[in-house]
Scaffold this active site. Structure first.
Site, PDB file in Angstrom:
ATOM      1  N   SER A 229      -0.196  -2.164 -23.505  1.00 29.94           N
ATOM      2  CA  SER A 229      -1.227  -2.454 -22.512  1.00 29.94           C
ATOM      3  C   SER A 229      -1.394  -1.365 -21.466  1.00 29.94           C
ATOM      4  O   SER A 229      -2.478  -1.214 -20.897  1.00 29.94           O
ATOM      5  CB  SER A 229      -0.914  -3.787 -21.818  1.00 29.94           C
ATOM      6  OG  SER A 229      -1.042  -4.863 -22.721  1.00 29.94           O
TER       7      SER A 229
ATOM      8  N   SER B 277       7.319  -0.210 -24.683  1.00 27.32           N
ATOM      9  CA  SER B 277       7.165   1.203 -24.349  1.00 27.32           C
ATOM     10  C   SER B 277       5.981   1.472 -23.434  1.00 27.32           C
ATOM     11  O   SER B 277       5.344   2.516 -23.528  1.00 27.32           O
ATOM     12  CB  SER B 277       7.035   2.031 -25.635  1.00 27.32           C
ATOM     13  OG  SER B 277       5.909   1.610 -26.396  1.00 27.32           O
ATOM     14  N   GLY B 278       5.682   0.521 -22.552  1.00 31.05           N
ATOM     15  CA  GLY B 278       4.688   0.770 -21.519  1.00 31.05           C
ATOM     16  C   GLY B 278       5.341   1.349 -20.283  1.00 31.05           C
ATOM     17  O   GLY B 278       6.465   1.869 -20.335  1.00 31.05           O
TER      18      GLY B 278
ATOM     19  N   ARG C 148      -2.657 -12.377  -9.670  1.00 31.28           N
ATOM     20  CA  ARG C 148      -2.289 -10.979  -9.418  1.00 31.28           C
ATOM     21  C   ARG C 148      -3.380 -10.239  -8.651  1.00 31.28           C
ATOM     22  O   ARG C 148      -4.555 -10.314  -8.999  1.00 31.28           O
ATOM     23  CB  ARG C 148      -2.036 -10.263 -10.746  1.00 31.28           C
ATOM     24  CG  ARG C 148      -1.764  -8.777 -10.606  1.00 31.28           C
ATOM     25  CD  ARG C 148      -1.458  -8.164 -11.952  1.00 31.28           C
ATOM     26  NE  ARG C 148      -2.610  -8.172 -12.844  1.00 31.28           N
ATOM     27  CZ  ARG C 148      -3.441  -7.145 -13.010  1.00 31.28           C
ATOM     28  NH1 ARG C 148      -3.289  -6.045 -12.295  1.00 31.28           N
ATOM     29  NH2 ARG C 148      -4.434  -7.232 -13.869  1.00 31.28           N
TER      30      ARG C 148
ATOM     31  N   HIS D 153      -9.859 -11.822 -16.555  1.00 34.22           N
ATOM     32  CA  HIS D 153     -10.613 -10.771 -15.872  1.00 34.22           C
ATOM     33  C   HIS D 153     -12.079 -11.173 -15.856  1.00 34.22           C
ATOM     34  O   HIS D 153     -12.644 -11.530 -16.894  1.00 34.22           O
ATOM     35  CB  HIS D 153     -10.442  -9.425 -16.570  1.00 34.22           C
ATOM     36  CG  HIS D 153     -10.815  -8.267 -15.701  1.00 34.22           C
ATOM     37  ND1 HIS D 153     -12.126  -7.998 -15.363  1.00 34.22           N
ATOM     38  CD2 HIS D 153     -10.063  -7.330 -15.085  1.00 34.22           C
ATOM     39  CE1 HIS D 153     -12.152  -6.928 -14.581  1.00 34.22           C
ATOM     40  NE2 HIS D 153     -10.911  -6.514 -14.390  1.00 34.22           N
TER      41      HIS D 153
ATOM     42  N   GLY E  22      -6.281   1.513 -11.896  1.00 34.52           N
ATOM     43  CA  GLY E  22      -5.362   2.416 -11.232  1.00 34.52           C
ATOM     44  C   GLY E  22      -4.080   1.730 -10.840  1.00 34.52           C
ATOM     45  O   GLY E  22      -3.728   0.672 -11.344  1.00 34.52           O
TER      46      GLY E  22
ATOM     47  N   GLU F  93     -10.330  -1.958  -4.749  1.00 38.43           N
ATOM     48  CA  GLU F  93     -10.669  -2.960  -5.749  1.00 38.43           C
ATOM     49  C   GLU F  93     -10.620  -4.341  -5.105  1.00 38.43           C
ATOM     50  O   GLU F  93     -10.271  -4.488  -3.929  1.00 38.43           O
ATOM     51  CB  GLU F  93      -9.717  -2.879  -6.950  1.00 38.43           C
ATOM     52  CG  GLU F  93      -9.861  -1.592  -7.746  1.00 38.43           C
ATOM     53  CD  GLU F  93      -8.990  -1.573  -8.985  1.00 38.43           C
ATOM     54  OE1 GLU F  93      -8.382  -2.612  -9.306  1.00 38.43           O
ATOM     55  OE2 GLU F  93      -8.918  -0.526  -9.634  1.00 38.43           O
TER      56      GLU F  93
ATOM     57  N   ARG G 271      -9.729 -11.830  -8.182  1.00 41.60           N
ATOM     58  CA  ARG G 271     -10.240 -12.063  -9.530  1.00 41.60           C
ATOM     59  C   ARG G 271     -10.464 -13.532  -9.845  1.00 41.60           C
ATOM     60  O   ARG G 271     -11.420 -13.878 -10.544  1.00 41.60           O
ATOM     61  CB  ARG G 271      -9.280 -11.442 -10.553  1.00 41.60           C
ATOM     62  CG  ARG G 271      -9.342  -9.932 -10.535  1.00 41.60           C
ATOM     63  CD  ARG G 271      -8.330  -9.315 -11.459  1.00 41.60           C
ATOM     64  NE  ARG G 271      -8.494  -7.855 -11.458  1.00 41.60           N
ATOM     65  CZ  ARG G 271      -7.690  -7.025 -12.112  1.00 41.60           C
ATOM     66  NH1 ARG G 271      -6.684  -7.507 -12.795  1.00 41.60           N
ATOM     67  NH2 ARG G 271      -7.912  -5.724 -12.061  1.00 41.60           N
TER      68      ARG G 271
ATOM     69  N   SER H 213      -0.142  -4.460 -11.063  1.00 45.19           N
ATOM     70  CA  SER H 213       0.689  -4.632 -12.256  1.00 45.19           C
ATOM     71  C   SER H 213       1.427  -3.358 -12.634  1.00 45.19           C
ATOM     72  O   SER H 213       2.624  -3.389 -12.942  1.00 45.19           O
ATOM     73  CB  SER H 213      -0.156  -5.128 -13.433  1.00 45.19           C
ATOM     74  OG  SER H 213      -1.261  -4.274 -13.651  1.00 45.19           O
ATOM     75  N   LEU H 214       0.729  -2.228 -12.637  1.00 46.16           N
ATOM     76  CA  LEU H 214       1.409  -0.974 -12.961  1.00 46.16           C
ATOM     77  C   LEU H 214       2.507  -0.688 -11.945  1.00 46.16           C
ATOM     78  O   LEU H 214       3.603  -0.241 -12.296  1.00 46.16           O
ATOM     79  CB  LEU H 214       0.410   0.180 -12.996  1.00 46.16           C
ATOM     80  CG  LEU H 214      -0.606   0.182 -14.147  1.00 46.16           C
ATOM     81  CD1 LEU H 214      -1.584   1.353 -13.994  1.00 46.16           C
ATOM     82  CD2 LEU H 214       0.089   0.263 -15.503  1.00 46.16           C
TER      83      LEU H 214
ATOM     84  N   GLN I 212      -7.493   0.632 -16.641  1.00 43.58           N
ATOM     85  CA  GLN I 212      -8.556   1.506 -16.177  1.00 43.58           C
ATOM     86  C   GLN I 212      -8.515   1.735 -14.669  1.00 43.58           C
ATOM     87  O   GLN I 212      -8.712   2.837 -14.178  1.00 43.58           O
ATOM     88  CB  GLN I 212      -9.923   0.903 -16.539  1.00 43.58           C
ATOM     89  CG  GLN I 212     -10.187   0.799 -18.019  1.00 43.58           C
ATOM     90  CD  GLN I 212     -11.496   0.065 -18.303  1.00 43.58           C
ATOM     91  OE1 GLN I 212     -12.040  -0.604 -17.437  1.00 43.58           O
ATOM     92  NE2 GLN I 212     -11.988   0.182 -19.520  1.00 43.58           N
TER      93      GLN I 212
ATOM     94  N   HIS J 200      -6.717 -11.771 -19.474  1.00 41.87           N
ATOM     95  CA  HIS J 200      -6.371 -10.407 -19.079  1.00 41.87           C
ATOM     96  C   HIS J 200      -4.889 -10.226 -18.773  1.00 41.87           C
ATOM     97  O   HIS J 200      -4.289  -9.255 -19.220  1.00 41.87           O
ATOM     98  CB  HIS J 200      -7.200 -10.033 -17.855  1.00 41.87           C
ATOM     99  CG  HIS J 200      -7.017  -8.620 -17.397  1.00 41.87           C
ATOM    100  ND1 HIS J 200      -7.218  -7.542 -18.225  1.00 41.87           N
ATOM    101  CD2 HIS J 200      -6.662  -8.106 -16.184  1.00 41.87           C
ATOM    102  CE1 HIS J 200      -7.005  -6.419 -17.559  1.00 41.87           C
ATOM    103  NE2 HIS J 200      -6.645  -6.733 -16.325  1.00 41.87           N
TER     104      HIS J 200
ATOM    105  N   ALA K 153       6.724  -0.070 -17.746  1.00 43.82           N
ATOM    106  CA  ALA K 153       7.986  -0.712 -17.388  1.00 43.82           C
ATOM    107  C   ALA K 153       9.108  -0.268 -18.319  1.00 43.82           C
ATOM    108  O   ALA K 153      10.183   0.131 -17.867  1.00 43.82           O
ATOM    109  CB  ALA K 153       7.826  -2.229 -17.414  1.00 43.82           C
TER     110      ALA K 153
END
Length: 552
Positions: free
Chosen positions: A57, A28-29, A395, A250, A64, A129, A299, A400-401, A62, A360, A31
């Site tokens: 997750s 239920s995120g 990544r 991370h 964006g 970022e 990263r 990811s979002l 945080q 992460h 995706a």
């Protein structure tokens, strides 16, 4: 090292009840809820989630969501940055899908009700970022982007009477038809607290959106529900899992001391995007000269640099210096991180922030094509559980979002064009098993030491041998902690196998005994499946050569 044997299916009571829907969504995120909202036009949709619907997750994100939303940016620029971060293993076609469909997907998210931060003129406030050469990160509430996106999606799902939700439920295994295609799932409704909470849901399609595997490690930014359930379920069903060795650590996770375990507070990369920088215990910056972007390098570069400094100095953390922000910027731009730091006795307005890398994100996962279809007919995957080819070996921050959003939409579009028929499940003859829950702390220690940021053949071999002994400790009777432990053990064995086979350092996979990237031998992916021999299932890796990018 011979890969340890793992159960072919979870030992569980026979289902005490059955139901039928058109589409089951697991997770239920961003995706899962996007897939559910888009699939509701196809028929009945059931969302199954391990906790309450708003957990997972996504709410912890945080930084964006990255997309080419500015006139100064372009999908081509976004594609370039993503391919560079992926260290040669990203699928250019998948990345092009992400960057070209991403802006519209974000705008639709805003239309749905997600409120992003804007500037004085009302335009989106876009920041930068690590790994990005343009300001393309849309954020909400300063550093509460995931929470705002989750709020908007949950509200939309709850407004949809044709979407059913089962909370506090763990999906156990897939129901399979005679041809190996999906026929539904078995699940245990944990809220009942009874073993007879096991049931069966028949469905025409199953969409995996169950998140990652962070709980494999002693320290992670992932919530407690991230036990690799979807990856383990897919492996047991015969699905192909790709690039599992690429686990992103991370670089800047709040260091809480040597004894800290479980979910750790994240200090977003966006803090460095606003001008913070890393220093050692002498106050000296150490990223200059290691990458053109210095503290805003991808990263894997930053995490390795921190680990090198820790090893060279004998220290167990470094520091992030954001004292130049001042009180107002901290309160407005990073209120969540400010509160988190202060709750642990650190005032980042005036003090250095102790940080260290922690698990992460999994760049690999269940292999899918460009429409989310896995190698098992009727099984789809999106979000962190999936390997769409976007992330490659590492990544890019805040992709990811966007990936979860874009590929969930593509799954729904694919199902709208060709929704599978309802299949009849056959009796499951696979050998059942269960690993005892009390092995999890040792499993996490083994994975952290042997398959963490720094890896080697000897360390991986030792981890595999130790893991084999842990798997031999069976649970006395089925229960949620033991099912989760079995899933963790299954994914851990697959990850160690992949990390052992890839004898090079690339992206987030760092082998100290093979410290260089080797494009001649290793420019490609590793696919894993469970191979059954003598009634036991073991991960087997197969190398898949990477196609060169278009134009090369």
């Amino acid at each position: 090292m011979t890969a340890p044997a793992v159960p072919q299916r979870l030992a569980a009571p026979e289902p005490g009840w059955t139901d039928t829907v058109d589409v089951v969504v697991i997770g239920s995120g961003i995706a899962g809820l996007t897939a559910a909202l888009r699939a509701r036009e196809l028929g009945s949709v059931l969302v199954v989630t391990k906790d309450v619907v708003a957990s997972g997750s996504t709410q912890w994100a945080q930084g964006g969501i990255a997309a080419a939303l500015s006139p100064e940016d372009s999908p081509e620029d976004h594609l370039h940055d993503t391919l560079v971060a992926g260290a040669g293993l990203s699928d250019p076609e998948a990345v092009r899908v992400l960057v070209t469909e991403g802006p519209e997907a974000v705008r639709d998210l805003i239309e749905l009700g997600a409120v992003f931060d804007t500037g004085a003129g009302g335009d989106l406030s876009l920041t930068r970022e690590g790994g990005h050469h343009r300001n393309r990160i849309a954020h909400a509430g300063g550093d509460a982007t995931g929470a705002e996106i989750e709020r908007a999606l949950v509200a939309a799902v709850k407004r949809a009477p044709d979407i059913r939700i089962i909370e506090h439920a763990l999906v156990l295994d897939l129901l399979l038809a005679a041809d190996g295609a999906v026929a539904g799932v078995t699940l245990h409704v944990m809220g009942e607290g009874q073993l007879d909470g096991v049931g069966a849901i028949r469905s025409r399609a199953v969409i995996l959106a169950s998140g990652g595997l962070g709980q494999l490690y002693a320290a992670t930014t992932n919530p407690s529900v991230s036990t690799g359930d979807g990856m383990a379920l897919a492996l047991r069903a015969g699905a192909k899992v790709r690039d599992l060795e690429f686990v992103q650590f991370h670089p800047t996770v709040l260091w809480l001391g040597k004894g800290a375990k479980g979910q750790q507070p994240l200090v977003s990369e966006a803090v460095r995007g606003e001008g913070a920088f890393l220093v050692d215990h002498e106050g000296k910056r150490f990223l200059q000269g290691q990458h053109e972007l210095a503290d805003l390098a991808p990263r894997d570069i930053v995490a390795k640099a921190i680990m090198r400094q820790m090893l060279a100095s004998g220290k167990d953390h470094m520091f992030l210096d954001a004292r130049g922000f001042g009180d107002e910027k901290w309160r407005v731009r990073f209120p969540t991180i400010l509160a988190s730091c202060r709750s642990h006795g650190i005032d980042p307005v005036h003090e250095l922030i102790p940080v260290a890398p922690a698990c992460h994100y999994s760049s690999g996962g269940v292999w899918t094509d460009l429409f989310g279809q896995t190698s098992v007919p009727g099984l789809y995957a999106c979000g962190e559980v999936a390997c769409t080819g976007v992330h490659g070996a590492n990544r890019l921050a805040s992709n990811s979002l966007l990936e979860g959003l874009v590929f969930a939409r593509r799954i729904a579009a694919s199902l709208a064009a060709d929704l599978p028929e309802l299949r009849e499940p056959v009796a499951d003859e696979r050998v059942a098993g269960l690993v005892a829950a009390d092995v999890v702390p040792e499993l996490q220690r083994v994975m952290t030491v042997g398959s963490g940021v720094i890896r080697s053949a000897s360390g991986l071999s030792e981890a595999g041998d130790r893991l084999a002994k842990l798997i031999e400790q069976p649970a006395e009777q089925p229960g949620t902690p033991d099912w989760e432990a079995t899933n963790l053990a299954t994914v851990a064995t697959a990850l160690i196998e992949a990390a052992t086979v890839r004898e090079e350092s690339r992206g987030s996979h760092w082998r100290e005994d093979h410290p260089d990237r080797d494009d001649e031998l290793w420019s490609g992916s590793l696919d894993l499946t469970l191979r059954v021999e003598d009634d036991s299932a073991r991960p087997a890796a197969k190398f898949v050569a990477q196609a060169p990018p278009e134009g090369n």
